[in-house]
Design an enzyme around this catalytic site. Structure first.
Site, mmCIF file in Angstrom:
data_model
loop_
_atom_site.group_PDB
_atom_site.id
_atom_site.type_symbol
_atom_site.label_atom_id
_atom_site.label_comp_id
_atom_site.label_asym_id
_atom_site.label_seq_id
_atom_site.Cartn_x
_atom_site.Cartn_y
_atom_site.Cartn_z
ATOM 1 N N LYS A 116 6.994 5.496 -8.207
ATOM 2 C CA LYS A 116 6.100 4.607 -7.445
ATOM 3 C C LYS A 116 6.182 4.863 -5.947
ATOM 4 C CE LYS A 116 7.911 0.727 -8.937
ATOM 5 N NZ LYS A 116 8.898 1.245 -9.909
ATOM 6 N N ASN A 139 6.581 -3.575 -3.444
ATOM 7 C CA ASN A 139 7.920 -3.274 -3.948
ATOM 8 C C ASN A 139 8.617 -2.199 -3.127
ATOM 9 O OD1 ASN A 139 9.874 -3.716 -6.200
ATOM 10 N ND2 ASN A 139 9.477 -1.551 -6.587
ATOM 11 N N HIS A 185 14.636 -2.816 -16.855
ATOM 12 C CA HIS A 185 14.672 -4.287 -16.733
ATOM 13 C C HIS A 185 14.662 -4.988 -18.095
ATOM 14 C CE1 HIS A 185 14.023 -3.719 -12.464
ATOM 15 N NE2 HIS A 185 12.889 -3.096 -12.695
#
Length: 441
Positions: A116, A139, A185
């Site tokens: 990302k 983020n 996660h």
């Protein structure tokens, strides 16, 4: 743009995102209340005195009497009081949702388990190369709401996590991309990979153009409300933007046009070639001149803490890949190395309930010595077959490695875990690795 006057707003989380939300509402004449389950959250000293704060636990009375709850990324939405709030019709959103309601300039939205930040940096440099005023946030470390202070942005480029997507409903990106989906996660998603995948898919909702990874079927849009879809991948049979080996070189090809010889790029490994494909697809969508985009691809040397060669001495290379906070990122790092000696691999931290077993075959395939530390260090030692050392800290592992290395060896910090059990951030972990290597190795 919405009017929040008269709303009873409760913000959960007092980090940089929570503080940005506090300032957002104060600027609009609304005094929110703030909750943080930590006794001493990082933003407490910057909280204006006019704002009430409840620390150490959730305040159920505040939450169930609110008209709007704003949660910071990572706050679990399956907490019983938040489930009860939803049943009462109380709206629960995040900072990306607040931002999406305010802006009119086009948005490029980027998510994925890995890559990302690299793609966000590439496309932002391409857009700035045209001379556009570009807001980059999310983020990547800059709260999106901080961009609202500048009204002159012509394009927003947002790196968005799955946590942020969970509480976003109004995002309408001109182009949205899911770079890849792999386990991450899992401690936050009790429904496992499927629930995490659904979170990532939310970025495509209401997007004008979806950009997908032809190598990863989990990035295929499941919503049908976009104008059209563009793909990137490794071969022409499945992608619009792809790699092709031609006359001894790997080329970036766009719609069957050879546009860049990858040997001209500084980031010369497969994963970064794939990142370059996605960035080029995004830049073409917003009509950045191809010449500028290709110049950026040639000049970009990669991100700090992502497969970064920080030191080489006596034929031994020390590589900082602290940004590898999940298993797939570590696998990519290992696969991109050209090994002629022993790989000394430093693993450890908080694995977030990830399944590490897919690393076992890779470790067996190569000559890899493991050094495991942190919260899940003991679990990680089960991946090795013979040469495995368990330490309490990363520095202890580095000291042991320094006594064992020989010419042509590689030392790789690619932890496959979050850093938060022992460090403030993955950046801090990588910085300590870098500084200790340069000063004491």
């Amino acid at each position: 743009m919405r009017n929040y006057r008269g709303s009873q707003v409760v913000i959960i989380g007092l980090g940089i995102t929570g503080l940005s939300c506090v300032n957002f509402f104060l600027d609009r004449g609304v005094i929110p209340k703030v909750i943080d389950t930590r006794i001493y959250p990082p933003g407490i000293k910057k909280l204006p005195h006019v704002v009430q704060c409840y620390l150490g636990a959730f305040n159920d009375i505040w939450l169930l009497s609110a008209t709007l709850i704003v949660v910071s990324p990572g706050v679990r939405l399956d907490h019983p009081v938040l489930i009860e709030a939803l049943k009462l019709g109380i709206e629960i959103i995040g900072d990306i949702e607040l931002f999406a309601r305010e802006v009119t300039a086009p948005i490029i939205a980027i998510t994925g388990s890995n890559g990302k930040s690299t793609v966000t940096q590439l496309i932002s440099r391409m857009a700035r190369g045209v001379g556009w005023c570009v807001g980059v946030a999310g983020n990547i470390g800059v709260p999106v709401l901080s961009l609202l202070n500048n009204k002159s942005y012509q394009l927003y480029i947002l790196e968005i996590s799955s946590f942020q997507l969970d509480t976003t409903y109004s995002l309408r990106a001109i182009a949205a991309v899911i770079l890849n989906v792999s386990e991450d996660h899992m401690d936050h998603y009790p429904g496992g990979l499927k629930q995490y995948w659904f979170s990532k898919q939310r970025i495509y909702k209401n997007a004008k153009i979806c950009v997908m990874n032809a190598l990863d079927p989990l990035t295929t849009p499941i919503y049908n409300d976009y104008d059209y879809c563009i793909s990137f991948g490794e071969n022409e049979d499945s992608a619009d933007y792809y790699l092709k080996y031609y006359k001894g070189h790997t080329w970036i090809v766009a719609y069957n046009e050879y546009v860049l010889n990858c040997s001209e790029m500084r980031i010369n490994n497969r994963i970064n070639y794939i990142n370059a494909l996605s960035a080029l697809a995004l830049s073409d969508i917003v009509k950045i001149p191809r010449s500028i985009s290709l110049k950026v691809l040639c000049q970009f040397s990669g991100l700090t803490h992502r497969c970064q060669l920080i030191y080489k001495n006596h034929g031994v290379s020390w590589i900082n890949d602290s940004k590898a906070t999940n298993v797939n990122a570590t696998k990519e790092a290992i696969n991109n190395l050209k090994l002629s000696g022993t790989l000394h691999l430093i693993l450890g931290g908080d694995g977030k309930l990830a399944d590490f077993s897919s690393l076992r075959h890779l470790i067996k395939q190569h000559e890899i010595h493991l050094y495991c530390f942190g919260k899940d260090g003991l679990l990680l030692t089960t991946l090795g077959f013979s040469d495995v050392i368990l330490t309490n800290t990363m520095i202890q592992a580095m000291c042991i490695i320094n006594r064992r290395i020989k010419a042509k060896d590689i030392v790789l910090l690619s932890p496959a875990c979050s850093s938060l059990d022992q460090f403030k951030s993955f950046e801090m972990r990588g910085l300590i690795f870098t500084c200790f290597t340069r000063e004491f190795i």
